[in-house]
Design an enzyme around this catalytic site. Structure first.
Site, PDB file in Angstrom:
ATOM      1  N   GLY A 189     -10.450  43.590 -63.856  1.00 24.86           N
ATOM      2  CA  GLY A 189      -9.881  44.703 -63.114  1.00 24.86           C
ATOM      3  C   GLY A 189     -10.538  46.017 -63.487  1.00 24.86           C
ATOM      4  O   GLY A 189     -10.860  46.847 -62.632  1.00 24.86           O
TER       5      GLY A 189
ATOM      6  N   THR B 167      -5.847  41.156 -68.022  1.00 21.79           N
ATOM      7  CA  THR B 167      -4.723  41.120 -68.952  1.00 21.79           C
ATOM      8  C   THR B 167      -3.434  40.782 -68.219  1.00 21.79           C
ATOM      9  O   THR B 167      -3.327  40.918 -67.000  1.00 21.79           O
ATOM     10  CB  THR B 167      -4.567  42.464 -69.675  1.00 21.79           C
ATOM     11  OG1 THR B 167      -4.423  43.508 -68.708  1.00 21.79           O
ATOM     12  CG2 THR B 167      -5.773  42.748 -70.559  1.00 21.79           C
TER      13      THR B 167
ATOM     14  N   SER C  19      -1.766  40.851 -73.262  1.00 25.52           N
ATOM     15  CA  SER C  19      -1.942  42.155 -73.910  1.00 25.52           C
ATOM     16  C   SER C  19      -0.640  42.722 -74.442  1.00 25.52           C
ATOM     17  O   SER C  19      -0.645  43.602 -75.305  1.00 25.52           O
ATOM     18  CB  SER C  19      -2.562  43.151 -72.927  1.00 25.52           C
ATOM     19  OG  SER C  19      -1.739  43.297 -71.776  1.00 25.52           O
ATOM     20  N   ASP C  20       0.478  42.234 -73.922  1.00 26.07           N
ATOM     21  CA  ASP C  20       1.791  42.675 -74.386  1.00 26.07           C
ATOM     22  C   ASP C  20       2.815  41.640 -73.951  1.00 26.07           C
ATOM     23  O   ASP C  20       2.481  40.703 -73.223  1.00 26.07           O
ATOM     24  CB  ASP C  20       2.149  44.061 -73.831  1.00 26.07           C
ATOM     25  CG  ASP C  20       2.045  44.111 -72.314  1.00 26.07           C
ATOM     26  OD1 ASP C  20       3.046  43.798 -71.658  1.00 26.07           O
ATOM     27  OD2 ASP C  20       0.968  44.451 -71.783  1.00 26.07           O
TER      28      ASP C  20
ATOM     29  N   MET D  44      -1.170  41.271 -61.751  1.00 23.88           N
ATOM     30  CA  MET D  44      -1.085  41.947 -60.460  1.00 23.88           C
ATOM     31  C   MET D  44      -2.183  41.554 -59.462  1.00 23.88           C
ATOM     32  O   MET D  44      -2.327  42.226 -58.440  1.00 23.88           O
ATOM     33  CB  MET D  44      -1.114  43.469 -60.663  1.00 23.88           C
ATOM     34  CG  MET D  44       0.017  43.995 -61.531  1.00 23.88           C
ATOM     35  SD  MET D  44       0.088  45.802 -61.633  1.00 23.88           S
ATOM     36  CE  MET D  44       0.704  46.202 -59.984  1.00 23.88           C
ATOM     37  N   GLU D  45      -2.922  40.493 -59.724  1.00 24.73           N
ATOM     38  CA  GLU D  45      -4.053  40.200 -58.839  1.00 24.73           C
ATOM     39  C   GLU D  45      -4.230  38.742 -58.417  1.00 24.73           C
ATOM     40  O   GLU D  45      -4.784  38.465 -57.352  1.00 24.73           O
ATOM     41  CB  GLU D  45      -5.364  40.651 -59.501  1.00 24.73           C
ATOM     42  CG  GLU D  45      -5.569  42.141 -59.595  1.00 24.73           C
ATOM     43  CD  GLU D  45      -4.922  42.767 -60.813  1.00 24.73           C
ATOM     44  OE1 GLU D  45      -4.704  43.986 -60.813  1.00 24.73           O
ATOM     45  OE2 GLU D  45      -4.625  42.023 -61.771  1.00 24.73           O
TER      46      GLU D  45
ATOM     47  N   ARG E 261     -11.302  35.714 -62.113  1.00 28.70           N
ATOM     48  CA  ARG E 261     -10.695  36.952 -62.607  1.00 28.70           C
ATOM     49  C   ARG E 261     -10.515  36.843 -64.113  1.00 28.70           C
ATOM     50  O   ARG E 261     -10.004  35.828 -64.623  1.00 28.70           O
ATOM     51  CB  ARG E 261      -9.343  37.184 -61.930  1.00 28.70           C
ATOM     52  CG  ARG E 261      -8.413  38.116 -62.698  1.00 28.70           C
ATOM     53  CD  ARG E 261      -7.222  38.575 -61.888  1.00 28.70           C
ATOM     54  NE  ARG E 261      -6.089  38.957 -62.722  1.00 28.70           N
ATOM     55  CZ  ARG E 261      -6.034  40.005 -63.532  1.00 28.70           C
ATOM     56  NH1 ARG E 261      -7.086  40.803 -63.650  1.00 28.70           N
ATOM     57  NH2 ARG E 261      -4.954  40.266 -64.243  1.00 28.70           N
ATOM     58  N   VAL E 262     -10.923  37.868 -64.838  1.00 28.61           N
ATOM     59  CA  VAL E 262     -10.662  37.962 -66.274  1.00 28.61           C
ATOM     60  C   VAL E 262      -9.938  39.283 -66.511  1.00 28.61           C
ATOM     61  O   VAL E 262     -10.488  40.350 -66.281  1.00 28.61           O
ATOM     62  CB  VAL E 262     -11.961  37.872 -67.119  1.00 28.61           C
ATOM     63  CG1 VAL E 262     -12.450  36.447 -67.198  1.00 28.61           C
ATOM     64  CG2 VAL E 262     -13.061  38.781 -66.589  1.00 28.61           C
TER      65      VAL E 262
ATOM     66  N   HIS F 263     -17.591  48.843 -49.262  1.00 24.32           N
ATOM     67  CA  HIS F 263     -17.253  49.337 -50.595  1.00 24.32           C
ATOM     68  C   HIS F 263     -18.224  48.894 -51.686  1.00 24.32           C
ATOM     69  O   HIS F 263     -18.023  49.224 -52.854  1.00 24.32           O
ATOM     70  CB  HIS F 263     -15.836  48.885 -50.968  1.00 24.32           C
ATOM     71  CG  HIS F 263     -14.791  49.356 -50.012  1.00 24.32           C
ATOM     72  ND1 HIS F 263     -14.363  48.590 -48.950  1.00 24.32           N
ATOM     73  CD2 HIS F 263     -14.106  50.525 -49.940  1.00 24.32           C
ATOM     74  CE1 HIS F 263     -13.444  49.254 -48.268  1.00 24.32           C
ATOM     75  NE2 HIS F 263     -13.274  50.423 -48.839  1.00 24.32           N
TER      76      HIS F 263
END
Length: 236
Positions: A20, A90, A203-204, A180-181, A87-88, A4
């Site tokens: 992401g 939200t 972010s929220d 989610m990661e 990882r960066v 990939h």
């Protein structure tokens, strides 16, 4: 080349930021790296290598969710020899003390995914960050004056959850945010003996619904986590 990723050997640094959103990878390359060169466009999952303060650093998108980051992180580690992965991204706050635009450093990641249980059905295998990266990131963020929270996060397999209230309940147990990661990244880091950390910008908020950000803000701002991530990667 891997399945990939189109890069040749030597085109990816041993230190990498993993947003992401591939457009966030492009933003980081254009705004933070010198002499950035694109090494991957397969599936529009952009990846770049350049220099940051004289250090060779890469950045690449991973897509959304644990299956997607698992593919890219594994290939980066196994096929390209990456040793430090940050990882960066939200996250949504689960805690009333954690507000929009503040940083969360994921000390550990609980998950409702079977990504770990498929390998270890008899154990609750903990997903934890590299202490070295976590310690450096925390002190860098504090030195830069950024509001930063350290603690557990939830890595969820589901964005539109039917168990919304259960996620919020975790906040009462000290879980800072949902994303989610991170759990998948930490699991791969444990498997292959490399260093990993997840740095998130809120972010929220699931507990303060009036707090929110736009899609454009999420793509093109949130630069605090990018600065902390890059400084952490090059810290001795």
């Amino acid at each position: 080349m891997s399945i990939h990723i189109a890069a040749q050997q030597g085109e990816i640094a041993d230190k990498i930021l993993l947003p992401g959103d591939p457009l966030r990878a492009k933003f980081i390359a254009e705004n933070f790296l010198d002499d950035a060169v694109c090494f991957n466009e397969v599936r529009n999952m952009f990846g770049y290598t350049g220099t940051y303060k004289g250090h060779c650093v890469s950045v690449m998108g991973t897509g959304m969710g644990m299956p997607s980051i698992s593919i890219y992180a594994r290939e980066l580690i196994v096929d390209y020899g990456v040793k430090k992965l940050i990882r960066v991204g939200t996250a949504g706050s689960l805690n009333e003390e954690v507000h929009v635009r503040e940083l969360v450093l994921a000390q550990a990641a609980a998950t409702n995914s079977n990504i770990v249980r498929n390998d270890w059905p008899q154990y609750d295998f903990p997903q934890i960050a590299s202490f070295d990266l976590l310690d450096k990131a925390y002190h860098i963020a504090k030195k830069l004056g950024m509001t930063t929270h350290v603690g557990n996060v939830l890595s969820s397999d589901v964005f539109y959850s039917n168990y919304f209230e259960k996620n919020i309940e975790l906040g009462k147990w000290g879980v800072k945010a949902v994303e989610m990661e991170a759990a998948a990244l930490y699991y791969l880091a444990a498997q292959y003996h490399v260093d990993a950390l997840a740095i998130m910008t809120i972010s929220d908020s699931l507990v303060n619904p009036d707090e929110d950000t736009t899609a454009e803000e999420r793509q093109n701002t949130f630069t605090d986590m990018m600065k902390v991530g890059l400084e952490t990667l090059i810290a001795e």
